[in-house]
Design a protein around this motif. Sequence first.
Motif, PDB file in Angstrom:
ATOM      1  N   LYS A  56       3.650   5.544  -5.536  1.00  0.00           N
ATOM      2  CA  LYS A  56       3.526   5.591  -6.986  1.00  0.00           C
ATOM      3  C   LYS A  56       2.447   6.593  -7.410  1.00  0.00           C
ATOM      4  O   LYS A  56       2.603   7.347  -8.372  1.00  0.00           O
ATOM      5  CB  LYS A  56       3.195   4.210  -7.532  1.00  0.00           C
ATOM      6  N   SER A  57       1.314   6.597  -6.653  1.00  0.00           N
ATOM      7  CA  SER A  57       0.250   7.549  -6.962  1.00  0.00           C
ATOM      8  C   SER A  57       0.728   8.986  -6.776  1.00  0.00           C
ATOM      9  O   SER A  57       0.463   9.862  -7.605  1.00  0.00           O
ATOM     10  CB  SER A  57      -0.966   7.274  -6.072  1.00  0.00           C
ATOM     11  N   VAL A  58       1.459   9.205  -5.660  1.00  0.00           N
ATOM     12  CA  VAL A  58       1.997  10.550  -5.411  1.00  0.00           C
ATOM     13  C   VAL A  58       3.003  10.925  -6.488  1.00  0.00           C
ATOM     14  O   VAL A  58       3.031  12.059  -6.985  1.00  0.00           O
ATOM     15  CB  VAL A  58       2.643  10.611  -4.012  1.00  0.00           C
ATOM     16  N   SER A  59       3.842   9.931  -6.891  1.00  0.00           N
ATOM     17  CA  SER A  59       4.828  10.198  -7.940  1.00  0.00           C
ATOM     18  C   SER A  59       4.148  10.557  -9.253  1.00  0.00           C
ATOM     19  O   SER A  59       4.567  11.488  -9.953  1.00  0.00           O
ATOM     20  CB  SER A  59       5.732   8.981  -8.124  1.00  0.00           C
ATOM     21  N   ASP A  60       3.068   9.804  -9.596  1.00  0.00           N
ATOM     22  CA  ASP A  60       2.332  10.127 -10.825  1.00  0.00           C
ATOM     23  C   ASP A  60       1.723  11.520 -10.759  1.00  0.00           C
ATOM     24  O   ASP A  60       1.754  12.287 -11.741  1.00  0.00           O
ATOM     25  CB  ASP A  60       1.236   9.076 -11.058  1.00  0.00           C
ATOM     26  N   SER A  61       1.151  11.850  -9.597  1.00  0.00           N
ATOM     27  CA  SER A  61       0.556  13.188  -9.438  1.00  0.00           C
ATOM     28  C   SER A  61       1.610  14.271  -9.578  1.00  0.00           C
ATOM     29  O   SER A  61       1.387  15.301 -10.231  1.00  0.00           O
ATOM     30  CB  SER A  61      -0.124  13.300  -8.079  1.00  0.00           C
ATOM     31  N   LYS A  69       2.535  14.641 -13.215  1.00  0.00           N
ATOM     32  CA  LYS A  69       1.527  15.419 -13.940  1.00  0.00           C
ATOM     33  C   LYS A  69       1.626  16.897 -13.592  1.00  0.00           C
ATOM     34  O   LYS A  69       1.530  17.768 -14.464  1.00  0.00           O
ATOM     35  CB  LYS A  69       0.136  14.896 -13.597  1.00  0.00           C
ATOM     36  N   LYS A 105       2.196   1.645  -3.398  1.00  0.00           N
ATOM     37  CA  LYS A 105       1.114   2.114  -4.264  1.00  0.00           C
ATOM     38  C   LYS A 105       0.858   3.604  -4.049  1.00  0.00           C
ATOM     39  O   LYS A 105       0.687   4.381  -5.012  1.00  0.00           O
ATOM     40  CB  LYS A 105      -0.146   1.318  -3.990  1.00  0.00           C
ATOM     41  N   ASP A 106       0.819   4.007  -2.756  1.00  0.00           N
ATOM     42  CA  ASP A 106       0.612   5.438  -2.460  1.00  0.00           C
ATOM     43  C   ASP A 106       1.757   6.286  -3.003  1.00  0.00           C
ATOM     44  O   ASP A 106       1.536   7.361  -3.563  1.00  0.00           O
ATOM     45  CB  ASP A 106       0.476   5.643  -0.948  1.00  0.00           C
ATOM     46  N   GLU A 110       0.830  -1.211   0.000  1.00  0.00           N
ATOM     47  CA  GLU A 110       0.000   0.000   0.000  1.00  0.00           C
ATOM     48  C   GLU A 110       0.863   1.258   0.000  1.00  0.00           C
ATOM     49  O   GLU A 110       0.559   2.251  -0.679  1.00  0.00           O
ATOM     50  CB  GLU A 110      -0.931  -0.013   1.212  1.00  0.00           C
TER      51      GLU A 110
END
Length: 213
Positions: free
Chosen positions: A59-64, A67, A56-57, A53
Amino acid sequence: MSESAGFNIEDLIKVSPLNGGGDEPRVEQLMGKLVRLQKVTLCFIQGKRSLEEGIKDMKSVSDSLQKELATLQTEAYQLEGIHKENEELCRKLQFQCEESEQDSVRQVEQNKKSEELLEQYRCEIQGFKLKHRKLRMKFENQLHQLMEQHKNLQSIFMPQRLPAEVESAENIKSQLLAAEELKLAQLRRLSEELEELKKQKQMGTTATETQEE
């Protein structure tokens, strides 16, 4: 050796012999180790889930963040283009301002010359008026004298000479009238030139005000 939850893994697989020295481990000991092994396994599973998790978090923060970085780069590119356009516009406005200042200086100089020329024409017109007044007075005096002389001559000379004297007086009168008309024409011409200069000055002033607006 790896350790977790207050014991090591080797203790789980190591079986102590019974008091009688037999090969069968005690049931209680095996059950305790089994429970501990289950707890350790559960901790491993929970830790793995927490780690997944967290990954995953992250990775989500990295993607954000990626962007947001792309958005910021696009905005920076757009702002750079706007900045270049503003610099170009500023240079154009500065050039136009310099041209307007130069035009204003030229207009001021032209107005100054026009005022000087107008003042010169005013002086000339005043001089012509004064000269015309003097000529008129001179003409009136000469005419008066001529009439007086004519009266005197009428009493002195023979009547046959009267037409010649009258004709001479008429000629003198015509010459004086012609001179007066010439001076009047010159005076009218100067007045027209003065009016034309006034119109040109007004047009120049209107053009300057239009440029300033």
